[in-house]
Design an enzyme around this catalytic site. Structure first.
Site, PDB file in Angstrom:
ATOM      1  N   SER A  17       0.965  -1.047  -0.003  1.00 44.78           N
ATOM      2  CA  SER A  17       0.013   0.150  -0.214  1.00 44.78           C
ATOM      3  C   SER A  17       0.663   1.487  -0.345  1.00 44.78           C
ATOM      4  CB  SER A  17      -1.089  -0.346   1.497  1.00 44.78           C
ATOM      5  OG  SER A  17      -1.318   1.427   1.442  1.00 44.78           O
ATOM      6  N   LEU A  18       0.658   2.126  -1.007  1.00 48.41           N
ATOM      7  CA  LEU A  18       1.410   3.381  -0.937  1.00 48.41           C
ATOM      8  C   LEU A  18       0.290   4.873  -0.022  1.00 48.41           C
ATOM      9  CD1 LEU A  18       2.314   3.663  -4.349  1.00 48.41           C
ATOM     10  CD2 LEU A  18       3.206   2.839  -2.599  1.00 48.41           C
ATOM     11  N   SER A  19      -0.564   4.345   0.706  1.00 47.00           N
ATOM     12  CA  SER A  19      -1.806   4.883   0.978  1.00 47.00           C
ATOM     13  C   SER A  19      -0.660   6.090   2.771  1.00 47.00           C
ATOM     14  CB  SER A  19      -2.699   4.089   1.887  1.00 47.00           C
ATOM     15  OG  SER A  19      -3.835   4.317   0.271  1.00 47.00           O
ATOM     16  N   THR A  66      -9.585  -0.738   2.250  1.00 50.07           N
ATOM     17  CA  THR A  66      -9.447  -1.756   0.424  1.00 50.07           C
ATOM     18  C   THR A  66     -10.021  -3.264   0.726  1.00 50.07           C
ATOM     19  OG1 THR A  66      -8.010  -1.452  -1.109  1.00 50.07           O
ATOM     20  CG2 THR A  66      -7.101  -1.938   1.460  1.00 50.07           C
ATOM     21  N   LYS A  70     -13.965  -3.835   1.675  1.00 49.56           N
ATOM     22  CA  LYS A  70     -15.308  -2.292   1.197  1.00 49.56           C
ATOM     23  C   LYS A  70     -16.803  -2.323   1.487  1.00 49.56           C
ATOM     24  CE  LYS A  70     -11.285  -0.037  -2.206  1.00 49.56           C
ATOM     25  NZ  LYS A  70     -11.229   0.236  -3.341  1.00 49.56           N
ATOM     26  N   ASP A 107     -13.304   6.430  -4.784  1.00 48.73           N
ATOM     27  CA  ASP A 107     -12.858   5.653  -5.591  1.00 48.73           C
ATOM     28  C   ASP A 107     -12.981   6.370  -7.112  1.00 48.73           C
ATOM     29  OD1 ASP A 107     -10.816   3.433  -4.476  1.00 48.73           O
ATOM     30  OD2 ASP A 107     -12.670   2.537  -4.105  1.00 48.73           O
ATOM     31  N   ASN A 157     -16.277  -9.686 -18.159  1.00 53.70           N
ATOM     32  CA  ASN A 157     -15.081 -10.308 -17.332  1.00 53.70           C
ATOM     33  C   ASN A 157     -14.843 -11.589 -17.410  1.00 53.70           C
ATOM     34  OD1 ASN A 157     -14.043  -9.470 -14.415  1.00 53.70           O
ATOM     35  ND2 ASN A 157     -15.248 -11.460 -13.710  1.00 53.70           N
ATOM     36  N   ARG A 158     -13.864 -11.871 -17.001  1.00 55.92           N
ATOM     37  CA  ARG A 158     -13.488 -13.577 -16.862  1.00 55.92           C
ATOM     38  C   ARG A 158     -14.562 -14.244 -16.648  1.00 55.92           C
ATOM     39  NH1 ARG A 158      -8.365 -15.393 -13.905  1.00 55.92           N
ATOM     40  NH2 ARG A 158      -9.888 -14.326 -12.155  1.00 55.92           N
ATOM     41  N   GLY A 249      -3.063   4.163 -13.388  1.00 55.23           N
ATOM     42  CA  GLY A 249      -3.796   4.744 -11.638  1.00 55.23           C
ATOM     43  C   GLY A 249      -3.617   5.174 -10.853  1.00 55.23           C
TER      44      GLY A 249
HETATM   45  P1  ATR Z   1     -10.307  -4.480  -7.640  1.00 50.16           P
HETATM   46  O1  ATR Z   1     -11.103  -3.571  -6.068  1.00 50.16           O
HETATM   47  O2  ATR Z   1      -9.153  -4.127  -7.581  1.00 50.16           O
HETATM   48  O3  ATR Z   1     -10.983  -4.388  -8.548  1.00 50.16           O
HETATM   49  P2  ATR Z   1     -11.255  -6.887  -6.994  1.00 50.16           P
HETATM   50  O4  ATR Z   1     -12.050  -6.621  -6.891  1.00 50.16           O
HETATM   51  O5  ATR Z   1     -10.062  -8.010  -7.177  1.00 50.16           O
HETATM   52  O6  ATR Z   1     -10.028  -6.186  -7.551  1.00 50.16           O
HETATM   53  O7  ATR Z   1     -10.747  -7.933  -9.015  1.00 50.16           O
HETATM   54  C1  ATR Z   1     -10.182  -7.662  -9.361  1.00 50.16           C
HETATM   55  C2  ATR Z   1     -10.885  -8.224 -11.561  1.00 50.16           C
HETATM   56  O8  ATR Z   1      -8.864  -8.639 -11.680  1.00 50.16           O
HETATM   57  C3  ATR Z   1     -12.097  -9.350 -11.302  1.00 50.16           C
HETATM   58  O9  ATR Z   1     -12.591  -8.377 -12.330  1.00 50.16           O
HETATM   59  C4  ATR Z   1     -11.413 -10.323 -11.604  1.00 50.16           C
HETATM   60  O10 ATR Z   1     -12.035 -11.231 -12.500  1.00 50.16           O
HETATM   61  P3  ATR Z   1     -12.709 -12.291 -11.889  1.00 50.16           P
HETATM   62  O11 ATR Z   1     -13.834 -12.268 -11.520  1.00 50.16           O
HETATM   63  O12 ATR Z   1     -13.396 -13.619 -13.283  1.00 50.16           O
HETATM   64  O13 ATR Z   1     -12.045 -12.931 -10.809  1.00 50.16           O
HETATM   65  C5  ATR Z   1     -10.350 -10.183 -13.218  1.00 50.16           C
HETATM   66  N1  ATR Z   1      -8.936 -10.286 -13.306  1.00 50.16           N
HETATM   67  C6  ATR Z   1      -7.934 -11.090 -12.215  1.00 50.16           C
HETATM   68  N2  ATR Z   1      -6.944 -11.547 -12.644  1.00 50.16           N
HETATM   69  C7  ATR Z   1      -7.421 -12.300 -13.710  1.00 50.16           C
HETATM   70  C8  ATR Z   1      -7.152 -13.134 -14.704  1.00 50.16           C
HETATM   71  N3  ATR Z   1      -6.350 -13.585 -14.894  1.00 50.16           N
HETATM   72  N4  ATR Z   1      -7.717 -12.942 -16.496  1.00 50.16           N
HETATM   73  C9  ATR Z   1      -8.640 -12.615 -16.162  1.00 50.16           C
HETATM   74  N5  ATR Z   1      -9.434 -10.878 -15.465  1.00 50.16           N
HETATM   75  C10 ATR Z   1      -8.433 -11.323 -14.002  1.00 50.16           C
END
Ligand code: ATR
Length: 288
Positions: A17-19, A66, A70, A107, A157-158, A249
């Site tokens: 964390s950089l906060s 964080t 959240k 955010d 999203n994946r 970011g």
């Molecule tokens: P943040 O709060 O920074 O948004 P997060 O809530 O952990 O972090 O979200 C991470 C995002 O990165 C998610 O959309 C995650 O996709 P999944 O919902 O499928 O997990 C995505 N993500 C993480 N690793 C990934 C990968 N290797 N390929 C594609 N998406 C990935």
């Protein structure tokens, strides 16, 4: 021993964390005797931590929140500010002298402040988003509340169930009628888009693959990667090569921090203090 007014961040993990660097730079610039710390908490420690915040002798007057807490912290708060209520996510907590807790989300406003600095006006624009985590939640909420919203927001999203759950939740409080979930990156219509935002963690590791086919990137596009370390992800390097404008970011982190600090202090920070916060972030990243 006198208790120094204390601020900090809760989450897990927090080692990167950089906060602390940014907020301690602000305290120093203002000549205020206060300290900002990290509070790495396990899931089962959060409730007791919030109970302790209620104690009259607690030195803590402000927090950042964080990943992964959240949303989890919301039941422990007395009041949610309007934007946090729409997003149903909190990254900033203000604790008053009488130990009342108010939750804010800076955010989304921080992201919008950075777009403004970049002279990118999202009104009526075409937006493509990769990822559906907490950052996307904040960005969708803020883009859903501006007058004259983007023409479309397409999200990939994946894990499709995650993005479906996110939209189902947000649409109860924010107009999501311009938001479309797509099932492949090709369907994001990046070729037609003005803004591509990556909120996934892909790119954090320099060996990560490029999620977006290179030929989709073009010179009318702003590519925004919320990753700031490395400063130039493969996505941003490729986007630049293809003539797109790029942003990482770091300024979003900076603006959310400035807005959080202003909630705690209940004052607007002047340009000199803000520059010191920004400079502290840049130096921390350069020094690894
Ligand atoms: P943040 O709060 O920074 O948004 P997060 O809530 O952990 O972090 O979200 C991470 C995002 O990165 C998610 O959309 C995650 O996709 P999944 O919902 O499928 O997990 C995505 N993500 C993480 N690793 C990934 C990968 N290797 N390929 C594609 N998406 C990935």
């Amino acid at each position: 021993m006198k208790n120094v007014p204390t601020y900090g961040i809760i989450g897990y993990p927090l080692s990167h964390s950089l906060s602390p660097v940014m907020h301690n730079a602000a305290f120093e610039a203002l000549g205020v005797e206060a300290i900002y710390k990290t509070f790495p908490l396990q899931d089962d420690e959060v409730e007791v931590f919030f109970e302790n915040l209620r104690r009259e002798d607690s030195p803590i007057f402000g927090l950042n929140v964080t990943v992964p807490y959240k949303e989890k912290v919301i039941p422990y708060l007395d009041t949610l500010a309007p934007f946090a209520k729409r997003a149903m996510a909190v990254n900033t907590v203000v604790i008053s002298q009488d130990r009342k807790l108010t939750g804010y989300n800076t955010d989304g406003p921080g992201f919008l402040a950075h777009l403004t600095e970049l002279k990118f006006d999202p009104r009526g624009k075409r937006v493509a988003i990769l990822g559906a985590g907490g950052t996307t939640r904040a960005i969708l909420t803020v883009l859903g509340l501006i007058p004259e919203k983007p023409e479309f927001i397409k999200i990939y999203n994946r894990t499709i169930s995650t993005v479906e759950g996110l939209i189902r939740d947000l649409e109860q409080r924010v107009d999501m009628s311009n938001v479309e979930i797509v099932s492949s990156i090709e369907d994001l219509d990046i070729e037609l888009a003005d803004l591509l935002i990556n909120t996934t963690s892909v790119g954090l590791n320099p060996r990560d693959p490029l999620l977006v086919p290179e030929e989709m990137l073009h010179s009318n596009l702003l590519v925004y990667d919320v990753i700031y370390n490395p400063a130039q992800t493969l996505l941003l390097k490729t986007a630049k090569k293809m003539g797109a404008k790029t942003a990482n970011g770091l300024e979003m982190l900076f603006y959310q921090g400035v807005l959080a600090f202003q909630h705690w202090a209940n004052v607007q920070l002047d340009a000199d203090v803000k520059n010191k916060m920004r400079q502290s972030l840049r130096e921390a990243i350069q020094n690894g």
